[in-house]
Write a protein that holds these residues in place. Structure first.
Motif, short mmCIF file in Angstrom:
data_model
loop_
_atom_site.label_atom_id
_atom_site.label_comp_id
_atom_site.label_asym_id
_atom_site.label_seq_id
_atom_site.Cartn_x
_atom_site.Cartn_y
_atom_site.Cartn_z
N THR A 119 0.58 -1.25 0.07
CA THR A 119 -0.53 -0.20 0.03
C THR A 119 1.15 1.65 -0.37
O THR A 119 0.47 2.45 -0.28
CB THR A 119 -0.81 0.36 1.19
OG1 THR A 119 -0.14 0.03 2.34
CG2 THR A 119 -1.93 -1.14 0.82
N ARG A 120 1.91 0.96 0.01
CA ARG A 120 2.84 2.38 0.11
C ARG A 120 3.83 2.31 -0.79
O ARG A 120 4.65 2.92 -1.48
CB ARG A 120 3.93 2.47 1.92
CG ARG A 120 2.74 1.89 2.74
CD ARG A 120 4.11 2.32 4.30
NE ARG A 120 3.12 1.74 5.32
CZ ARG A 120 3.77 2.30 6.42
NH1 ARG A 120 4.95 2.34 6.81
NH2 ARG A 120 2.93 2.14 7.51
N MET A 121 3.73 1.28 -1.80
CA MET A 121 4.47 0.89 -2.91
C MET A 121 4.20 2.61 -3.39
O MET A 121 6.06 3.00 -4.49
CB MET A 121 4.57 0.63 -3.94
CG MET A 121 4.37 -1.43 -3.20
SD MET A 121 5.93 -1.50 -3.14
CE MET A 121 6.99 -1.45 -4.59
N ASN A 122 3.66 3.17 -4.22
CA ASN A 122 3.92 4.81 -4.99
C ASN A 122 4.35 5.61 -3.50
O ASN A 122 3.93 6.95 -4.25
CB ASN A 122 2.29 5.33 -5.11
CG ASN A 122 2.61 3.78 -6.56
OD1 ASN A 122 3.04 3.49 -6.27
ND2 ASN A 122 1.12 4.02 -6.75
N ASP A 123 4.40 5.79 -2.54
CA ASP A 123 5.08 7.21 -1.47
C ASP A 123 6.42 7.17 -1.57
O ASP A 123 7.07 5.82 -1.52
CB ASP A 123 4.68 6.35 -0.04
CG ASP A 123 2.87 6.03 -0.10
OD1 ASP A 123 2.46 5.99 -1.50
OD2 ASP A 123 2.42 5.57 0.67
N LEU A 124 6.36 8.25 -1.39
CA LEU A 124 8.11 9.04 -0.33
C LEU A 124 7.48 9.92 0.36
O LEU A 124 6.81 10.22 0.83
CB LEU A 124 8.24 9.37 -1.59
CG LEU A 124 9.18 8.74 -2.74
CD1 LEU A 124 9.15 9.99 -4.39
CD2 LEU A 124 9.94 7.91 -2.72
N ILE A 125 8.95 9.80 0.88
CA ILE A 125 9.00 10.96 1.99
C ILE A 125 9.90 12.19 2.25
O ILE A 125 11.29 11.12 1.15
CB ILE A 125 9.26 9.73 3.28
CG1 ILE A 125 8.33 8.37 4.00
CG2 ILE A 125 9.53 10.88 5.11
CD1 ILE A 125 6.93 9.12 4.47
N VAL A 126 9.53 13.07 2.27
CA VAL A 126 10.63 13.86 1.97
C VAL A 126 10.80 14.15 3.95
O VAL A 126 10.51 15.13 4.66
CB VAL A 126 9.80 15.09 1.39
CG1 VAL A 126 10.91 16.19 1.24
CG2 VAL A 126 9.11 14.62 0.11
N SER A 127 12.04 14.55 4.37
CA SER A 127 12.04 14.82 5.11
C SER A 127 13.56 15.95 5.50
O SER A 127 13.99 16.59 4.48
CB SER A 127 12.75 13.24 5.67
OG SER A 127 13.82 13.44 6.01
N GLY A 128 13.07 17.16 6.25
CA GLY A 128 14.20 17.81 6.64
C GLY A 128 13.79 19.16 5.49
O GLY A 128 14.81 20.26 5.59
N LEU A 129 12.76 19.38 5.22
CA LEU A 129 12.05 20.35 4.53
C LEU A 129 11.50 21.12 5.68
O LEU A 129 10.62 20.93 6.18
CB LEU A 129 11.36 20.02 3.45
CG LEU A 129 11.13 21.35 2.57
CD1 LEU A 129 11.95 22.41 2.11
CD2 LEU A 129 9.88 20.47 1.07
N ASN B 85 6.19 18.49 19.01
CA ASN B 85 6.77 19.46 18.01
C ASN B 85 7.68 20.01 17.74
O ASN B 85 7.93 21.46 16.75
CB ASN B 85 5.60 20.72 18.80
CG ASN B 85 4.20 19.99 18.77
OD1 ASN B 85 3.64 19.72 17.58
ND2 ASN B 85 3.38 20.66 19.35
N SER B 86 9.10 19.41 18.60
CA SER B 86 10.44 20.53 18.13
C SER B 86 10.73 19.28 16.48
O SER B 86 10.28 18.09 16.19
CB SER B 86 11.11 19.80 19.23
OG SER B 86 11.10 18.37 19.22
N GLY B 87 11.39 20.22 15.80
CA GLY B 87 12.07 19.35 14.44
C GLY B 87 11.18 19.63 13.41
O GLY B 87 10.20 20.27 13.56
N LYS B 88 11.50 19.40 11.99
CA LYS B 88 10.75 19.85 10.85
C LYS B 88 9.69 18.02 10.82
O LYS B 88 10.58 17.33 10.39
CB LYS B 88 11.56 20.07 9.44
CG LYS B 88 12.09 21.15 10.32
CD LYS B 88 13.63 22.23 8.76
CE LYS B 88 14.25 22.74 8.99
NZ LYS B 88 15.56 22.50 8.49
N PRO B 89 8.59 18.02 9.61
CA PRO B 89 7.81 17.26 10.25
C PRO B 89 8.09 16.73 8.63
O PRO B 89 8.67 17.19 8.31
CB PRO B 89 6.13 17.44 10.01
CG PRO B 89 6.20 19.02 9.75
CD PRO B 89 8.16 19.87 9.91
#
Length: 232
Positions: free
Chosen positions: A72-82, A140-144
Motif C-alpha cells: 500500500t506504500r509502494m507509490n509513496d515517498l517521504i520528504v524529510s528536513g524541509l 512538536n520539535s523539528g521539521k515534520p
C-alpha cells in the motif's frame, strides 16, 4: 523342632513373601507412574508440535500482512528536513500581524514542496501527485516529515532519480517503508558504517545489500528478515 541349619523358617519365609508382595506392589505403582509420565510426555510433544505449527502459521500471516502493508506504500515517498508552513499556522501569523496574506502565505503544502523542488532543478508534475500531507510527530520539535503519494510508481521513481540534486540541502527523499523494513534498512546502514558490507540501498521498498570481497563474492542480496543480517 528347630529348622535345620541353612534352611528358612516359616516366619522368615512369611517375611520374604510379604517383602516380595510389597516390592511387587511398588513396582506396579512405579510402572503405572512411568506409563502416566510417558503419556504426559507424548501429550507435551504433541502440544509442542501444535504450537510450532501455530507459530509458523502466525509468522506466515504476519509476513503477509507486512507485505500487504508495504504494498500500500509502494507509490509513496517521504520528504524529510524541509521547512514548510502550514496554511492554518500561516493564516494565524498573518492575522496577528494585521496584514493581508500573500500568495506564499497560503500556498498549500504540496505547492511549497513543488516550489522547493523546482528551485533545485527537480521537475514534478502536480497531476502525478495523489496526496501530500505531514506525518504525525511524537513532539512538536523539528521539521515534520512529509509523505507524497504518487498516482503511479513511474512518477515516484522519476523523483527518486532526481534526488541527487538535493545533495547539500539537508533535505532527503526516501521510500515509505514499513517499520519492519525500516528496521532492516537501519541495521544494514549500521553494517555499512562498520565496513562489514560494501553497500546498501532500497528499491521498490525492498532492502538490498552488496557483500564485500572479490568480484565473485560481491553478491547483491535481498534482505527480508532482520535476522538475516546477523551472519554479517
Amino acid at each position: 523342632m528347630p529348622p535345620k541349619k541353612g534352611t528358612v523358617s516359616d516366619d522368615e519365609m512369611e517375611e520374604i513373601k510379604k517383602s516380595l508382595n510389597y516390592m511387587s506392589g511398588e513396582l506396579s505403582t512405579i510402572s503405572k507412574q512411568q506409563k502416566l509420565l510417558l503419556d504426559m510426555m507424548g501429550q507435551i510433544k504433541e502440544l509442542q508440535k501444535l504450537n510450532e505449527e501455530k507459530d509458523k502459521k502466525i509468522a506466515l500471516l504476519e509476513s503477509r500482512v507486512a507485505e500487504l502493508e508495504q504494498y500500500t506504500r509502494m507509490n509513496d515517498l517521504i520528504v524529510s528536513g524541509l521547512e514548510t508552513k502550514h496554511r492554518t499556522y500561516a493564516r494565524a501569523v498573518v492575522a496577528e500581524e494585521g496584514r493581508e496574506p500573500t500568495e506564499a502565505d497560503i500556498d498549500s503544502l504540496e505547492q511549497q514542496i513543488l516550489n522547493f523542488f523546482s528551485g533545485k532543478g527537480i521537475t514534478i508534475n502536480s497531476k502525478d501527485i495523489e496526496a501530500c500531507h505531514p506525518l504525525p510527530r511524537k513532539n512538536n520539535s523539528g521539521k515534520p516529515s512529509i509523505i507524497i503519494r504518487f498516482v503511479n510508481r513511474k512518477s515516484k521513481k522519476e523523483l527518486l532519480r532526481q534526488a541527487k540534486k538535493l545533495r547539500g540541502t539537508n533535505v532527503y527523499i526516501n521510500e515509505h517503508l514499513t517499520k519492519k523494513n525500516a528496521d532492516i534498512a537501519r541495521q544494514a546502514r549500521i553494517l555499512r558504517r562498520q565496513n562489514k558490507i560494501q553497500s546498501t540501498w532500497t528499491a521498490n521498498c525492498k532492502v538490498y545489500i552488496k557483500l564485500k570481497g572479490t568480484p565473485e563474492e560481491q553478491k547483491v542480496v535481498v534482505i527480508k528478515e532482520l535476522s538475516e543480517l546477523d551472519k554479517y
